[in-house]
Design a protein around this motif. Sequence first.
Motif, PDB file in Angstrom:
ATOM      1  N   GLU A  66       0.847  -1.192   0.000  1.00 49.48           N
ATOM      2  CA  GLU A  66       0.000   0.000   0.000  1.00 49.48           C
ATOM      3  C   GLU A  66       0.888   1.249   0.000  1.00 49.48           C
ATOM      4  N   ILE A  67       0.516   2.214  -0.843  1.00 50.31           N
ATOM      5  CA  ILE A  67       1.272   3.454  -0.931  1.00 50.31           C
ATOM      6  C   ILE A  67       0.962   4.336   0.281  1.00 50.31           C
ATOM      7  N   ARG A  68       2.043   4.790   0.916  1.00 45.33           N
ATOM      8  CA  ARG A  68       1.890   5.677   2.066  1.00 45.33           C
ATOM      9  C   ARG A  68       2.167   7.151   1.706  1.00 45.33           C
ATOM     10  N   LYS A  69       3.177   7.381   0.857  1.00 45.44           N
ATOM     11  CA  LYS A  69       3.532   8.748   0.522  1.00 45.44           C
ATOM     12  C   LYS A  69       4.160   8.793  -0.859  1.00 45.44           C
ATOM     13  N   VAL A  70       3.823   9.815  -1.626  1.00 49.47           N
ATOM     14  CA  VAL A  70       4.447  10.052  -2.934  1.00 49.47           C
ATOM     15  C   VAL A  70       4.909  11.510  -2.965  1.00 49.47           C
ATOM     16  N   PHE A  71       6.067  11.762  -3.518  1.00 51.11           N
ATOM     17  CA  PHE A  71       6.570  13.134  -3.625  1.00 51.11           C
ATOM     18  C   PHE A  71       7.740  13.171  -4.615  1.00 51.11           C
ATOM     19  N   TRP A  72       8.062  14.420  -5.011  1.00 53.60           N
ATOM     20  CA  TRP A  72       9.209  14.645  -5.900  1.00 53.60           C
ATOM     21  C   TRP A  72      10.304  15.354  -5.125  1.00 53.60           C
ATOM     22  N   THR A  73      11.528  15.092  -5.536  1.00 51.29           N
ATOM     23  CA  THR A  73      12.686  15.718  -4.931  1.00 51.29           C
ATOM     24  C   THR A  73      13.655  16.123  -6.029  1.00 51.29           C
ATOM     25  N   LYS A  74      14.714  16.830  -5.662  1.00 50.28           N
ATOM     26  CA  LYS A  74      15.696  17.245  -6.673  1.00 50.28           C
ATOM     27  C   LYS A  74      17.106  16.935  -6.195  1.00 50.28           C
ATOM     28  N   ASN A  75      17.953  16.648  -7.150  1.00 48.00           N
ATOM     29  CA  ASN A  75      19.374  16.394  -6.887  1.00 48.00           C
ATOM     30  C   ASN A  75      19.584  15.476  -5.683  1.00 48.00           C
ATOM     31  N   PRO A  76      19.040  14.263  -5.740  1.00 47.92           N
ATOM     32  CA  PRO A  76      19.172  13.355  -4.584  1.00 47.92           C
ATOM     33  C   PRO A  76      20.640  13.038  -4.291  1.00 47.92           C
ATOM     34  N   VAL A  77      20.952  12.907  -3.011  1.00 50.94           N
ATOM     35  CA  VAL A  77      22.298  12.559  -2.562  1.00 50.94           C
ATOM     36  C   VAL A  77      22.268  11.160  -1.967  1.00 50.94           C
ATOM     37  N   HIS A  78      23.184  10.301  -2.407  1.00 49.30           N
ATOM     38  CA  HIS A  78      23.204   8.910  -1.947  1.00 49.30           C
ATOM     39  C   HIS A  78      23.405   8.860  -0.433  1.00 49.30           C
ATOM     40  N   GLY A  79      22.562   8.096   0.234  1.00 47.77           N
ATOM     41  CA  GLY A  79      22.664   7.922   1.675  1.00 47.77           C
ATOM     42  C   GLY A  79      21.898   8.952   2.475  1.00 47.77           C
ATOM     43  N   GLU A  80      21.294   9.949   1.835  1.00 47.90           N
ATOM     44  CA  GLU A  80      20.506  10.954   2.541  1.00 47.90           C
ATOM     45  C   GLU A  80      19.047  10.852   2.135  1.00 47.90           C
ATOM     46  N   GLU A  81      18.162  11.071   3.123  1.00 42.92           N
ATOM     47  CA  GLU A  81      16.730  11.049   2.838  1.00 42.92           C
ATOM     48  C   GLU A  81      16.373  12.306   2.036  1.00 42.92           C
ATOM     49  N   PRO A  82      15.828  12.139   0.838  1.00 45.03           N
ATOM     50  CA  PRO A  82      15.556  13.312  -0.003  1.00 45.03           C
ATOM     51  C   PRO A  82      14.400  14.149   0.536  1.00 45.03           C
ATOM     52  N   PRO A  83      14.470  15.480   0.386  1.00 41.22           N
ATOM     53  CA  PRO A  83      13.382  16.344   0.862  1.00 41.22           C
ATOM     54  C   PRO A  83      12.213  16.354  -0.120  1.00 41.22           C
ATOM     55  N   ASP A  84      11.038  16.640   0.402  1.00 35.29           N
ATOM     56  CA  ASP A  84       9.820  16.746  -0.403  1.00 35.29           C
ATOM     57  C   ASP A  84       9.739  18.179  -0.949  1.00 35.29           C
ATOM     58  N   LEU A  85       9.735  18.305  -2.307  1.00 35.80           N
ATOM     59  CA  LEU A  85       9.708  19.648  -2.906  1.00 35.80           C
ATOM     60  C   LEU A  85       8.450  20.425  -2.568  1.00 35.80           C
ATOM     61  N   SER A  86       7.365  19.721  -2.317  1.00 35.79           N
ATOM     62  CA  SER A  86       6.115  20.425  -2.018  1.00 35.79           C
ATOM     63  C   SER A  86       6.192  21.168  -0.688  1.00 35.79           C
ATOM     64  N   GLU A  87       7.196  20.831   0.117  1.00 35.53           N
ATOM     65  CA  GLU A  87       7.385  21.522   1.385  1.00 35.53           C
ATOM     66  C   GLU A  87       8.460  22.595   1.301  1.00 35.53           C
ATOM     67  N   ASP A  88       9.054  22.752   0.126  1.00 33.87           N
ATOM     68  CA  ASP A  88      10.072  23.776  -0.087  1.00 33.87           C
ATOM     69  C   ASP A  88       9.380  25.070  -0.501  1.00 33.87           C
ATOM     70  N   PRO A  89       9.604  26.199   0.211  1.00 33.07           N
ATOM     71  CA  PRO A  89       8.925  27.465  -0.117  1.00 33.07           C
ATOM     72  C   PRO A  89       9.163  27.916  -1.558  1.00 33.07           C
ATOM     73  N   GLU A  90      10.305  27.561  -2.139  1.00 32.12           N
ATOM     74  CA  GLU A  90      10.583  27.970  -3.514  1.00 32.12           C
ATOM     75  C   GLU A  90       9.732  27.206  -4.525  1.00 32.12           C
ATOM     76  N   TYR A  91       9.162  26.088  -4.113  1.00 32.65           N
ATOM     77  CA  TYR A  91       8.405  25.240  -5.039  1.00 32.65           C
ATOM     78  C   TYR A  91       6.938  25.077  -4.644  1.00 32.65           C
ATOM     79  N   SER A  92       6.618  25.286  -3.392  1.00 29.80           N
ATOM     80  CA  SER A  92       5.290  24.911  -2.889  1.00 29.80           C
ATOM     81  C   SER A  92       4.155  25.576  -3.659  1.00 29.80           C
TER      82      SER A  92
END
Length: 436
Positions: A66-92
């Motif tokens: 079952e899907i719990r969460k879907v989101f887009w991120t930018k420039n993912p870094v290996h080993g780091e949890e990517p941020p949700d762009l919809s929560e970024d003020p520049e993109y929201s």
Amino acid sequence: MSVGETGVAMLMSVRMAPPLPLMFLILIHGVSSAEWGVSYRLSHICALKDSSVIMSCTYTYPTGYEIRKVFWTKNPVHGEEPPDLSEDPEYSQRLQYLGDEQKNCTIRLSHVTQKDSHMYCFRFTTNVTDGKWKGYPGVTLTVTDLQVESSETVTEGDSVRLTCKSSCALTDRATFIWYRNSQPLTERRDRNNQLLLQSVRREDAGRYSCALQEHTYISPAAQLNVTYPPKNVSVSISPSGEIVEGDSVTLICSSDSNPPAEISWFKGGMIVGSGRIYSISNISSDHSGEYKCKSKNKHGEKYSETVTLNVMYPPRNVSVLINGPAEIVEGDSVTLICSSDSNPPALNFSWFKENQSSSVGSGQSFSAQQSGRFYCEAHNQHGSQRSDAVSVTVKGRLVILYISIGVVSGASVIITVLLILRSRGKRIKDNLETQC
């Protein structure tokens, strides 16, 4: 560790371990990375500044999750949890999720700028602790502006090609629109991002910009400079009214040319000055004549029509010439000629005899003893001048027979007035006086 990463580790364990029963391999395949994934319709997008970009994608995951969460991120870094762009003020405020929580993960990003040029990835999580997936590599977005490329200068009559350029090949099929001095060129649309101007005219000069149909962004303007030889060469005189000797006069040469022309001034066939303005202070009659200017640049030259400078002045050089004997006897006659140089011509002349207050007019007579010195005076609206006196000796009675005026045209106007004097006897006195 994500499911994808778990699947790889399990497969490596299978390769390193002794052969397993076929049934076990089938179970491992049921949870492998083959059932997890994100697919992007385009991996690279070139978008115009201030436009909206749609990043289309789909995703898959194993049945039963079952899907719990879907989101887009930018420039993912290996080993780091990517941020949700919809929560970024520049993109929201600009990011809109168009997908669902089943298989569609499409988004729209509005009003993009060059700062939005990044790699974008879709991320989703499920109800299983390790049931996470990141669609890497994602969509690489490049945001470009438009620039007009052209020769800065072109000569009238030549052809020039303007190109609307972008830093990358626009993903969307584009129809280009052209502007000159912020005004759209009527029905000028070109799919191949070029504008061809054939046989350029000076009216084609200006600031050119380009845009895409149905887009608000317009490129910065590029200046197109059209050079041409002098045209419309003319001379004006200031002041424009009557010019009187002693005034100051300015002649102005007007010329339409690019580059600006060099100006030369001519009086008749002789050069008298240079520069757009030719000034004469304390003007005299010697400045009267026909003037014109020549406008010249590297593309050609042209003369103006001539203008006439007509300088007005009062009578001068007034003189009396004796035509005949200075001593006249009965029956003789002598002509006194009054000459005057003036502009306009002096049409009012007066004759005087020294020591006599009134002027000599037609029909007057003098006694035999009235020999004397005669002079004339010439008048126009700008002034008057008297001549020097000339002597006439009379033996007999003197009468004035005739006063006449003649005009001689030339460099200056000469007015000649004739005063005819005659000495005659008493026996013809009555007849002569009647004729006079």
